[in-house]
Motif scaffolding. Structure first.
Motif, PDB file in Angstrom:
ATOM      1  N   GLU A  73       0.820  -1.213   0.000  1.00  0.00           N
ATOM      2  CA  GLU A  73       0.000   0.000   0.000  1.00  0.00           C
ATOM      3  C   GLU A  73       0.853   1.262   0.000  1.00  0.00           C
ATOM      4  OE1 GLU A  73      -2.649  -0.207   3.272  1.00  0.00           O
ATOM      5  OE2 GLU A  73      -3.732  -1.982   2.533  1.00  0.00           O
ATOM      6  N   TRP A  74       2.022   1.203   0.636  1.00  0.00           N
ATOM      7  CA  TRP A  74       2.870   2.383   0.723  1.00  0.00           C
ATOM      8  C   TRP A  74       4.322   1.951   0.713  1.00  0.00           C
ATOM      9  CZ3 TRP A  74       1.696   7.382   0.173  1.00  0.00           C
ATOM     10  CH2 TRP A  74       2.671   8.333   0.503  1.00  0.00           C
ATOM     11  N   LEU A  75       5.111   2.532  -0.182  1.00  0.00           N
ATOM     12  CA  LEU A  75       6.532   2.237  -0.283  1.00  0.00           C
ATOM     13  C   LEU A  75       7.332   3.495   0.004  1.00  0.00           C
ATOM     14  CD1 LEU A  75       6.829  -0.041  -3.471  1.00  0.00           C
ATOM     15  CD2 LEU A  75       7.106  -0.733  -1.090  1.00  0.00           C
ATOM     16  N   ASN A  76       8.412   3.318   0.753  1.00  0.00           N
ATOM     17  CA  ASN A  76       9.301   4.424   1.087  1.00  0.00           C
ATOM     18  C   ASN A  76      10.663   4.213   0.441  1.00  0.00           C
ATOM     19  OD1 ASN A  76       7.374   5.694   2.695  1.00  0.00           O
ATOM     20  ND2 ASN A  76       7.985   4.521   4.509  1.00  0.00           N
ATOM     21  N   CYS A  77      11.267   5.298   0.035  1.00  0.00           N
ATOM     22  CA  CYS A  77      12.610   5.243  -0.546  1.00  0.00           C
ATOM     23  C   CYS A  77      13.605   4.843   0.525  1.00  0.00           C
ATOM     24  CB  CYS A  77      12.971   6.596  -1.151  1.00  0.00           C
ATOM     25  SG  CYS A  77      14.640   6.683  -1.837  1.00  0.00           S
ATOM     26  N   ALA A  78      14.516   3.921   0.170  1.00  0.00           N
ATOM     27  CA  ALA A  78      15.503   3.436   1.131  1.00  0.00           C
ATOM     28  C   ALA A  78      16.583   4.465   1.422  1.00  0.00           C
ATOM     29  CB  ALA A  78      16.138   2.157   0.610  1.00  0.00           C
ATOM     30  N   ILE A  79      16.605   5.586   0.685  1.00  0.00           N
ATOM     31  CA  ILE A  79      17.643   6.606   0.893  1.00  0.00           C
ATOM     32  C   ILE A  79      17.053   7.853   1.538  1.00  0.00           C
ATOM     33  CG2 ILE A  79      19.326   8.080  -0.277  1.00  0.00           C
ATOM     34  CD1 ILE A  79      19.653   5.922  -2.370  1.00  0.00           C
ATOM     35  N   CYS A  80      16.046   8.441   0.915  1.00  0.00           N
ATOM     36  CA  CYS A  80      15.455   9.675   1.466  1.00  0.00           C
ATOM     37  C   CYS A  80      14.244   9.401   2.344  1.00  0.00           C
ATOM     38  CB  CYS A  80      15.073  10.627   0.344  1.00  0.00           C
ATOM     39  SG  CYS A  80      13.681  10.057  -0.670  1.00  0.00           S
ATOM     40  N   HIS A  81      13.775   8.145   2.368  1.00  0.00           N
ATOM     41  CA  HIS A  81      12.632   7.710   3.168  1.00  0.00           C
ATOM     42  C   HIS A  81      11.342   8.429   2.771  1.00  0.00           C
ATOM     43  CE1 HIS A  81      15.508   5.605   5.681  1.00  0.00           C
ATOM     44  NE2 HIS A  81      16.170   6.746   5.847  1.00  0.00           N
ATOM     45  N   GLY A  82      11.303   9.008   1.597  1.00  0.00           N
ATOM     46  CA  GLY A  82      10.081   9.622   1.099  1.00  0.00           C
ATOM     47  C   GLY A  82       9.210   8.607   0.400  1.00  0.00           C
TER      48      GLY A  82
END
Length: 392
Positions: free
Chosen positions: A214-223
């Motif tokens: 449902e929601w994915l976050n960037c592994a670098i900027c966490h956005g």
């Protein structure tokens, strides 16, 4: 930019098995099909390789790893015209360009152009070494594969005589059989994976990660990452589900490399599993997911079963005909290089058609006959300048 990155594209060095001095440089996305065209087993191929006295031809060397078709064509032209290409400095060139004046007796015109010098096999390999060291291609993940043992020995002899070495990212491999075995290069060329089959497990993994989360976050900027998967890169390591923005991972790779001024990175470590990743693999998968709708349909399509009693040769003919249909539909990349000309139909006798109906044909007016006549593609023949006389 609206198409996916090609699955495979290569530049090759062709050599006549009858006369080893006859060489040809070309590019293709399907080497086995191009080899059959050069040997007259399929339609197409270059005019320079159409002489029966030089056939059969063999592919002795392949340069792979090009990021696009245009990149392969640029490298091919530079390899063919090493005496004029800007990718090799004037001091490093083995041969210098000489201008010739040619006169056409048919048109009466005079034209000057740089003459392409005749190069031996050693010159071709030396120019290949010069191009691989050029700064224009230093960020391309290129790989050189030799399919002839004598060519590899000549390559090693050349590299030992010169202090300049290739960058570590360029790999040189040998796929030549031992002397005790038969030198069947066709079977090894046929075994090359020229499709997207190697990316199939990774595509299934990326699809499942994007669709089921449902929601994915960037592994670098966490956005947050787009739910559609656009501009999202997924780690290719098995068991690692790290996803990042393409801008974030590119900046991280360039910063770790110490070359922030470069536009495109070459490789880097995953921010989650710390395993080295190749940028070309990540970019190829992303382009396939976002732009390769037809390619994905073909990749996940069930393979056609071989008919009972069908031989391997018949299977290859059916596969080639289906590949032609897919190319017409835009699924496979076009294999028409700018360096090639279609074979002239003047050499082939037109088949005689016998009417099953013994009655005489009906007369058709010339106006109706012109309106209903099928459109035929124009035939491109050799230039008249090839037979022109050279003026000293």
């Amino acid at each position: 930019m609206d198409k996916a990155i090609p699955a495979f594209y290569a530049c090759y060095l062709l050599r006549s098995t009858v006369r080893h001095q006859s060489l040809y440089v070309g590019s293709t996305p399907v080497p086995i099909r191009r080899l059959r065209q050069h040997n007259g087993e399929a339609k197409g191929g270059a005019v320079r390789t159409s002489k029966d006295s030089l056939r059969p031809w063999e592919m002795t060397c392949l340069v792979t790893g090009f990021p696009s078709k245009i990149a392969a064509l640029q490298f091919e032209w530079a390899w063919q015209n090493s005496h004029t290409t800007r990718h090799i400095t004037a001091k490093a060139r083995l041969t210098q360009a000489k201008s010739t004046t040619r006169f056409s007796p048919k048109s009466g015109k005079v034209r000057k152009r740089p003459a392409r010098p005749r190069m031996c096999l050693t010159d071709r390999l030396a120019n290949l070494h010069l191009l691989l060291r050029s700064s224009s291609f230093e960020r391309w993940p290129l790989k050189v594969t030799f399919y002839a043992d004598d060519l590899h020995r000549m390559w090693l002899r050349w590299t030992r005589q010169h202090l300049e070495t290739l960058r570590p990212s360029i790999t040189v491999a040998v796929d030549a059989p031992p002397k005790s075995e038969a030198k069947d290069t066709v079977s090894r060329i046929r075994a090359l994976d020229v499709g997207y089959s190697a990316l199939k497990p990774q595509i299934e993994k990326s699809r499942g990660l994007i669709e089921n989360s449902e929601w994915l976050n960037c592994a670098i900027c966490h956005g947050g990452l787009p739910s559609s998967g656009a501009a999202t890169l997924v780690c290719t390591t098995e068991g690692c589900n790290a996803a990042t923005h393409i801008e974030c991972l590119s900046s991280a790779f360039l910063h770790a490399e110490g070359n922030v001024d470069a536009m495109v990175p070459t490789s880097g470590s995953c921010p989650s599993c710390n395993i080295e990743l190749q940028w070309v693999d990540l970019a190829k998968e992303l382009s396939l997911l976002t732009r390769g709708t037809k390619e994905l349909e073909l990749l996940f399509k069930e393979p056609r079963k071989r008919k009972k009693g069908q031989t391997e040769v018949d299977s290859d003919v059916d596969a080639e005909s289906s590949a032609d249909e897919e190319k017409m539909a835009g699924v496979l990349p076009e294999d028409d290089g700018w360096h090639e000309l279609p074979e002239s139909s003047a050499d082939e006798a037109e088949p005689v058609r016998i009417r099953s109906d013994p009655s005489p044909p009906k007369k058709v007016s010339k106006f109706r006959r012109a309106a209903t006549a099928p459109y035929s593609e124009p035939i491109i023949e050799d230039s008249d300048w090839d037979d022109a006389e050279i003026i000293a």
